[in-house]
Design a protein around this motif. Structure first.
Motif, PDB file in Angstrom:
ATOM      1  N   LEU A   1       0.983   0.424   2.935  1.00 29.38           N
ATOM      2  CA  LEU A   1       1.526   1.580   2.228  1.00 29.38           C
ATOM      3  C   LEU A   1       2.510   2.374   3.098  1.00 29.38           C
ATOM      4  O   LEU A   1       2.218   2.691   4.253  1.00 29.38           O
ATOM      5  CB  LEU A   1       0.406   2.516   1.768  1.00 29.38           C
ATOM      6  CG  LEU A   1      -0.618   1.927   0.798  1.00 29.38           C
ATOM      7  CD1 LEU A   1      -1.547   3.033   0.289  1.00 29.38           C
ATOM      8  CD2 LEU A   1       0.051   1.212  -0.372  1.00 29.38           C
TER       9      LEU A   1
ATOM     10  N   ILE B   1       1.493  12.646  -6.596  1.00 24.98           N
ATOM     11  CA  ILE B   1       1.774  11.403  -5.873  1.00 24.98           C
ATOM     12  C   ILE B   1       2.373  10.394  -6.840  1.00 24.98           C
ATOM     13  O   ILE B   1       1.872  10.242  -7.959  1.00 24.98           O
ATOM     14  CB  ILE B   1       0.471  10.836  -5.255  1.00 24.98           C
ATOM     15  CG1 ILE B   1      -0.077  11.810  -4.188  1.00 24.98           C
ATOM     16  CG2 ILE B   1       0.703   9.450  -4.669  1.00 24.98           C
ATOM     17  CD1 ILE B   1      -1.446  11.408  -3.638  1.00 24.98           C
TER      18      ILE B   1
ATOM     19  N   ILE C   1       3.624   6.272  -7.184  1.00 25.22           N
ATOM     20  CA  ILE C   1       3.779   4.915  -6.643  1.00 25.22           C
ATOM     21  C   ILE C   1       5.211   4.490  -6.967  1.00 25.22           C
ATOM     22  O   ILE C   1       5.624   4.532  -8.130  1.00 25.22           O
ATOM     23  CB  ILE C   1       2.766   3.929  -7.268  1.00 25.22           C
ATOM     24  CG1 ILE C   1       1.348   4.506  -7.255  1.00 25.22           C
ATOM     25  CG2 ILE C   1       2.840   2.578  -6.560  1.00 25.22           C
ATOM     26  CD1 ILE C   1       0.763   4.784  -5.894  1.00 25.22           C
ATOM     27  N   CYS C   2       5.968   4.097  -5.959  1.00 21.26           N
ATOM     28  CA  CYS C   2       7.416   3.912  -6.122  1.00 21.26           C
ATOM     29  C   CYS C   2       7.872   2.562  -5.581  1.00 21.26           C
ATOM     30  O   CYS C   2       7.147   1.882  -4.872  1.00 21.26           O
ATOM     31  CB  CYS C   2       8.171   4.971  -5.318  1.00 21.26           C
ATOM     32  SG  CYS C   2       7.667   6.659  -5.653  1.00 21.26           S
ATOM     33  N   ARG C   3       9.120   2.238  -5.897  1.00 25.29           N
ATOM     34  CA  ARG C   3       9.807   1.166  -5.175  1.00 25.29           C
ATOM     35  C   ARG C   3      10.762   1.799  -4.153  1.00 25.29           C
ATOM     36  O   ARG C   3      11.129   2.975  -4.283  1.00 25.29           O
ATOM     37  CB  ARG C   3      10.557   0.249  -6.147  1.00 25.29           C
ATOM     38  CG  ARG C   3      11.720   0.903  -6.860  1.00 25.29           C
ATOM     39  CD  ARG C   3      12.541  -0.111  -7.676  1.00 25.29           C
ATOM     40  NE  ARG C   3      13.532   0.587  -8.488  1.00 25.29           N
ATOM     41  CZ  ARG C   3      14.741   0.964  -8.054  1.00 25.29           C
ATOM     42  NH1 ARG C   3      15.120   0.727  -6.804  1.00 25.29           N
ATOM     43  NH2 ARG C   3      15.573   1.602  -8.843  1.00 25.29           N
ATOM     44  N   GLN C   4      11.132   1.002  -3.168  1.00 24.24           N
ATOM     45  CA  GLN C   4      12.078   1.421  -2.127  1.00 24.24           C
ATOM     46  C   GLN C   4      13.468   1.614  -2.749  1.00 24.24           C
ATOM     47  O   GLN C   4      14.001   0.690  -3.360  1.00 24.24           O
ATOM     48  CB  GLN C   4      12.097   0.327  -1.055  1.00 24.24           C
ATOM     49  CG  GLN C   4      13.087   0.484   0.062  1.00 24.24           C
ATOM     50  CD  GLN C   4      13.072  -0.737   0.991  1.00 24.24           C
ATOM     51  OE1 GLN C   4      12.018  -1.299   1.296  1.00 24.24           O
ATOM     52  NE2 GLN C   4      14.232  -1.176   1.450  1.00 24.24           N
TER      53      GLN C   4
ATOM     54  N   ILE D   1       4.615   6.859  -2.539  1.00 25.19           N
ATOM     55  CA  ILE D   1       3.901   5.738  -1.902  1.00 25.19           C
ATOM     56  C   ILE D   1       4.586   4.453  -2.340  1.00 25.19           C
ATOM     57  O   ILE D   1       4.612   4.135  -3.527  1.00 25.19           O
ATOM     58  CB  ILE D   1       2.414   5.677  -2.301  1.00 25.19           C
ATOM     59  CG1 ILE D   1       1.696   6.977  -1.912  1.00 25.19           C
ATOM     60  CG2 ILE D   1       1.741   4.465  -1.649  1.00 25.19           C
ATOM     61  CD1 ILE D   1       0.177   6.945  -2.174  1.00 25.19           C
ATOM     62  N   VAL D   2       5.167   3.728  -1.373  1.00 20.20           N
ATOM     63  CA  VAL D   2       5.752   2.420  -1.659  1.00 20.20           C
ATOM     64  C   VAL D   2       4.836   1.349  -1.071  1.00 20.20           C
ATOM     65  O   VAL D   2       4.579   1.354   0.132  1.00 20.20           O
ATOM     66  CB  VAL D   2       7.173   2.276  -1.069  1.00 20.20           C
ATOM     67  CG1 VAL D   2       7.717   0.872  -1.305  1.00 20.20           C
ATOM     68  CG2 VAL D   2       8.111   3.312  -1.647  1.00 20.20           C
ATOM     69  N   PRO D   3       4.311   0.439  -1.926  1.00 24.12           N
ATOM     70  CA  PRO D   3       3.601  -0.715  -1.366  1.00 24.12           C
ATOM     71  C   PRO D   3       4.631  -1.658  -0.749  1.00 24.12           C
ATOM     72  O   PRO D   3       5.642  -1.970  -1.378  1.00 24.12           O
ATOM     73  CB  PRO D   3       2.927  -1.341  -2.586  1.00 24.12           C
ATOM     74  CG  PRO D   3       3.717  -0.882  -3.765  1.00 24.12           C
ATOM     75  CD  PRO D   3       4.392   0.406  -3.392  1.00 24.12           C
TER      76      PRO D   3
END
Lengths: 255, 255
Positions: free
Chosen positions: B166, B181, B183-186, B234-236
């Protein structure tokens, strides 16, 4: 037709036999500008110089076809300063290497050769990193010359998909033993590190990082498989590190 | 239940306020071992030390709950030496940061904070990098404490998908201003570099790298969008850099 402007760089330093071979291969293909580190920068990853100064030094030569600069920075620095200060225009192609040593599998993350190629890719420059699976300074780059030239010509004529950089690795084989070229995925391998603990003349303990490369990836579509089986591996690489497949799962978390 | 073993590292160095805050947050959550660089290592990317020695130095403390070491190497070195020489076992979690400055979008490639987190991910250790969008040494980490703790607890209880790390970035906002929060992409952004050319007292030209961050990515699912709109991103992240979508196209080339 205007000759393409080709930026050549590496991480082993401007005097490494690998980059000298690469320059010799590309010199017929376009206008060549070399901007390479003034000293070896192996395993520098994608480091850039932000807390120190950079110096560039033009190398005088009688060859008016090729302009060469050495730079005090990292491979990624070389690409940045080449584009912004030396060329002032975007080159048509960036080639990095030929590295003394493979940059297949997880090695791409530590690789200065590939960080330069990726940096060029971020800038929208078609870009290729070349590496030969032979760490020796006396590695025999003659064997792979026609393949390097062929791959560069294909990139110049086909164009690379947007945001894609090529990571090309060559097995340490004679030309006639090389079976061909395979488009691959990056093998999931890693290092089983060992730290060699020693004691200095002053009684202080210190360590050398060493270790063994372990490939636990049984796939036959990987770069490691290709190299082990006599093929040249080409992995298309991207700089979007997002694990897109994980987004949905993380969205189920209680965050 | 056995308390989890948590490795804490960073790239700003062991004395940075960001890591001191992170240690203070995790100390209630498990057994803590800190292995961090003895000096700032910003923008080191995924560099490792292969041509030099490494030294580690245990810091004496009265706190028996926390063991701390400083290391002469890069952030990635810290993780390698922690796992192999200091812990001798795989920790249950690695947390890196809290970085003084954002590591969103393309900054992940240059980031020492994230290279440490990714190195742990390669080793199969669940791993999180934390960064606050404030470069100041006096950045106010108090505002984000409960969010850091919450994210770590979620990772400890949910487990991360295999090969996923993460990359967590916090906007520079007061606690009550943070909207939540995402969850996103770069984001696909880059730097428009400028090199500041100067002359040394000895008449030699040198450069400082500077430049402006340019986000040309209009998506509302990116880390840059989240940060700009008051969210924690938060980018996985994955360490397989293969551009899988490009393999088919490259296979049509005449190689």
């Amino acid at each position: 037709m205007k000759k393409p402007l080709i930026l050549v760089t590496n991480d082993d330093g401007i005097n490494a036999p690998g980059i000298r071979t690469l320059i010799d291969i590309v010199k017929e293909l376009g206008e060549i500008v070399v901007v390479a580190p003034d000293s070896p920068q192996s395993a520098m990853g994608h480091a850039i110089t932000v807390n120190d100064t950079l110096q560039i030094h033009k190398i005088e030569s009688d060859n008016t076809q090729i302009t060469e600069y050495m730079c005090s920075g990292t491979p990624a620095d070389c690409v940045k300063i080449a584009k912004n200060e030396i060329l002032k225009v975007k080159p048509d192609l960036c080639v990095s290497g030929i590295n003394h040593g493979a940059n297949s599998s997880i090695n791409i993350l530590y690789s200065g050769t590939m960080s330069a190629a990726i940096e060029a890719g971020i800038e929208g420059i078609p870009s290729i990193g070349f590496s030969l699976a032979d760490f020796s300074w006396k590695a025999d780059f003659e064997q792979i010359r026609p393949f390097v030239k062929k791959i560069i010509e294909e990139v110049l004529s086909n164009n690379l998909p947007d945001g894609v950089i090529l990571n090309v690795n060559f097995p340490k084989l004679k030309r006639e033993e090389i079976k061909g070229i395979k488009i691959c995925r990056q093998a999931r391998a890693k290092y089983q590190e060992k730290f060699d603990k020693r004691v200095s003349p002053f009684g202080k303990e210190y360590y050398w990082l060493s270790g063994e490369f372990v490939n636990e990836d049984k796939g036959e579509d990987t770069d490691e498989w290709a190299l082990k089986n006599g093929y040249i591996s080409i992995v298309p690489v991207q700089f979007d590190l997002t694990a897109h497949h994980a987004i949905q799962q993380l969205n189920t978390w209680n965050l």
